[in-house]
Design a protein around this motif. Structure first.
Motif, short mmCIF file in Angstrom:
data_model
loop_
_atom_site.label_atom_id
_atom_site.label_comp_id
_atom_site.label_asym_id
_atom_site.label_seq_id
_atom_site.Cartn_x
_atom_site.Cartn_y
_atom_site.Cartn_z
N ARG A 32 4.40 22.23 -14.65
CA ARG A 32 4.65 21.93 -13.24
C ARG A 32 5.31 20.56 -13.08
N ALA A 36 14.62 24.81 -12.24
CA ALA A 36 13.41 25.09 -13.01
C ALA A 36 13.47 26.50 -13.53
N CYS A 86 14.36 27.01 -7.70
CA CYS A 86 13.43 25.88 -7.71
C CYS A 86 12.14 26.22 -8.44
N SER A 87 11.38 25.19 -8.73
CA SER A 87 10.01 25.34 -9.20
C SER A 87 9.11 25.70 -8.01
N SER A 131 11.09 29.29 -16.22
CA SER A 131 9.94 29.48 -17.10
C SER A 131 10.44 29.60 -18.54
N GLY A 161 8.80 20.88 -14.04
CA GLY A 161 9.53 21.70 -13.07
C GLY A 161 9.98 20.93 -11.85
#
Length: 473
Positions: free
Chosen positions: A266, A375, A295-296, A377, A269
């Motif tokens: 997080r 961002a 975006c995160s 994953s 991110g």
């Protein structure tokens, strides 16, 4: 009597015809591994139409998709093939009686076509499975959209053996760090992947557009670096109490380690300098249109300021500070609003859409020319799906541009004398660089390709590879 048929106006692409033939030759069981944006939905319905012809006009078709908005898209596409499918999601009282009646009619021979589209969750429910038992399994077909989802333990146990023909669809059929789930998918669809149509081939043959890939190295602020180092030390300490590499640890069994990794992800991110970099790039561009910003889902934590979601901060910066017509595109907006936003984006009323994950699977935005990935994953499925969304062809665009934001670990860790700390960070950087490599390999400005006017990868990316001994990526 209604039957599934290919519309007269549809001219199948050559590879779609190849895919259908490969699936038919595999006795109607297998997975189509096709790049995002190459028309998996149409291909599968061409296969269903061919199967209907071979079964003298009879078919009980079940389509399972991961999300409700995808169910709605499938219903619309099936309408083009002459079907009026039952939409089976949300309250079962709205569809159970109708489905039960049609299945009974099909079994008795009074109906030749049953078509139902549902979500993965509803399809895997005991209620839906009980209804399926009304059929003997012959002349039935399951189309599983985004089939990788069905490898999850709570879904794969409900895959019905009574369905005779099975067709899985995905640009990323293998499940990330889940060999058992991947094996379960291939076992159920019997023949595994029966047709491949990869992104490079789709670009070469003009079915997806060419693209430039520009990675940007982002440094953490001093405050963020301190928090990052503290989290990394805690992760390293926790790793010292377990055996094996971090990739071998079952995070579901180690909640403490899972939470530490989540917090650090997080932090990365929502790194503050990402907004500054985005602002600089947008200002230098001068003409922002048909742009996506990913975006995160985390919140910014600037000292002395109230926390704010990165999504909201980006939307506010684009609109209030830079005068760009933009809007959030999330699951908070209802279906009607999302459809209006997509229309406004298509016709240029909106310059930019700002999203978290809502544009990852199943939403068509072919007009997209530029994407900023703030961002991502570490799951390859996400960035592969995103790239496919961006590369769909459109009359108004010649190519696409992808800006990818990569966070560099603090210098203190990069220069650490601790082998365990270094190896922990190396694994994190390795995932980021593997994503960059995957994007770059097919890009128009790949180092092996003809040099373009748009800059290639910055030297800092090579520095990052050197610092972590990852020059082979």
């Amino acid at each position: 009597m209604a039957e599934l048929r290919t519309p007269d106006w549809l001219e199948p692409r050559d590879y779609q015809t190849e895919a259908v033939e490969s699936w038919i030759q595999a006795q109607g069981q297998g997975v189509l591994h096709m790049a995002t944006g190459t028309g998996k939905t149409i291909t599968s319905l061409l296969a269903a139409s061919e199967l209907t012809d071979r079964q003298q006009g009879r078919l009980a078709l079940f389509v399972a998709a991961p999300y409700q908005h995808l169910v709605d898209q499938w219903v619309a596409e099936l309408g083009n093939f002459g079907a009026t499918p039952i939409r089976a999601y949300q309250s079962r009282t709205t569809w159970t009686d109708k489905l039960a009646g049609q299945l009974t009619e099909f079994s008795s021979g009074a109906r030749d076509l049953v078509s139902v589209v549902t979500t993965h969750a509803t399809f895997g429910s005991s209620h839906f499975q009980k209804l399926l038992k009304r059929l003997d399994g012959t002349e039935t077909l399951l189309i599983a959209d985004e089939v990788h989802h069905l490898g999850a333990p709570h879904l794969r146990q409900h895959l019905p053996n009574t369905v005779s023909a099975r067709l899985g669809l995905s640009a990323t059929p293998n499940r990330w760090y889940d060999d058992d789930g991947t094996e379960a998918i291939y076992d159920y669809f019997s023949n595994g992947v029966v047709f491949n149509f990869r992104l490079e081939e789709a670009i070469d043959r003009g079915y997806l557009c060419e693209y430039y890939y520009i990675p940007h190295i982002v440094e953490l602020t001093e405050e963020e670096s301190e928090r990052y180092i503290a989290l990394s030390k805690a992760i390293g300490k926790r790793m010292g109490s377990v055996s094996g590499d971090i990739g071998d640890v079952d995070l579901q069994e180690d909640d403490q380690l899972k939470q530490l990794l989540f917090k650090r992800a997080r932090l990365v991110g929502v790194a503050e300098n990402k907004l500054l970099k985005l602002k600089s790039l947008v200002q230098r561009s001068g003409d922002i249109h048909h742009t996506l910003v990913y975006c995160s889902d985390g919140q910014l934590q600037s000292e002395g300021e109230a926390t704010k979601r990165q999504l909201d901060a980006v939307t506010e910066m684009l609109g209030k500070n830079l005068g760009i017509k933009s809007h959030k595109f999330t699951y908070e907006e209802n279906q009607e609003t999302r459809e209006r936003l997509l229309k406004d984006f298509e016709d240029g009323t909106l310059d930019a859409l700002v999203a978290i994950r809502c544009l990852d699977e199943g939403v068509d935005v072919p007009a997209t020319e530029t994407a900023f990935i703030l961002a991502s994953s570490s799951n390859p499925r996400q960035f592969v799906q995103r790239r496919g969304r961006i590369l769909r062809t459109h009359p108004s665009k010649r190519h696409a541009i992808i800006h990818d934001f990569i966070v560099a670990p603090p210098a203190d860790i990069r220069n650490s004398e601790s082998d365990s700390a270094f190896n922990l960070e190396r694994r994190l950087v390795q995932k980021e660089l593997q994503r960059a490599s995957t994007f770059a390999d097919s890009a128009k400005n790949h180092p092996d390709a003809e040099l373009a006017s748009i800059p290639t990868s910055p030297e800092s990316l090579a520095d990052l590879k050197s610092d972590f001994n990852l020059l082979d990526i």
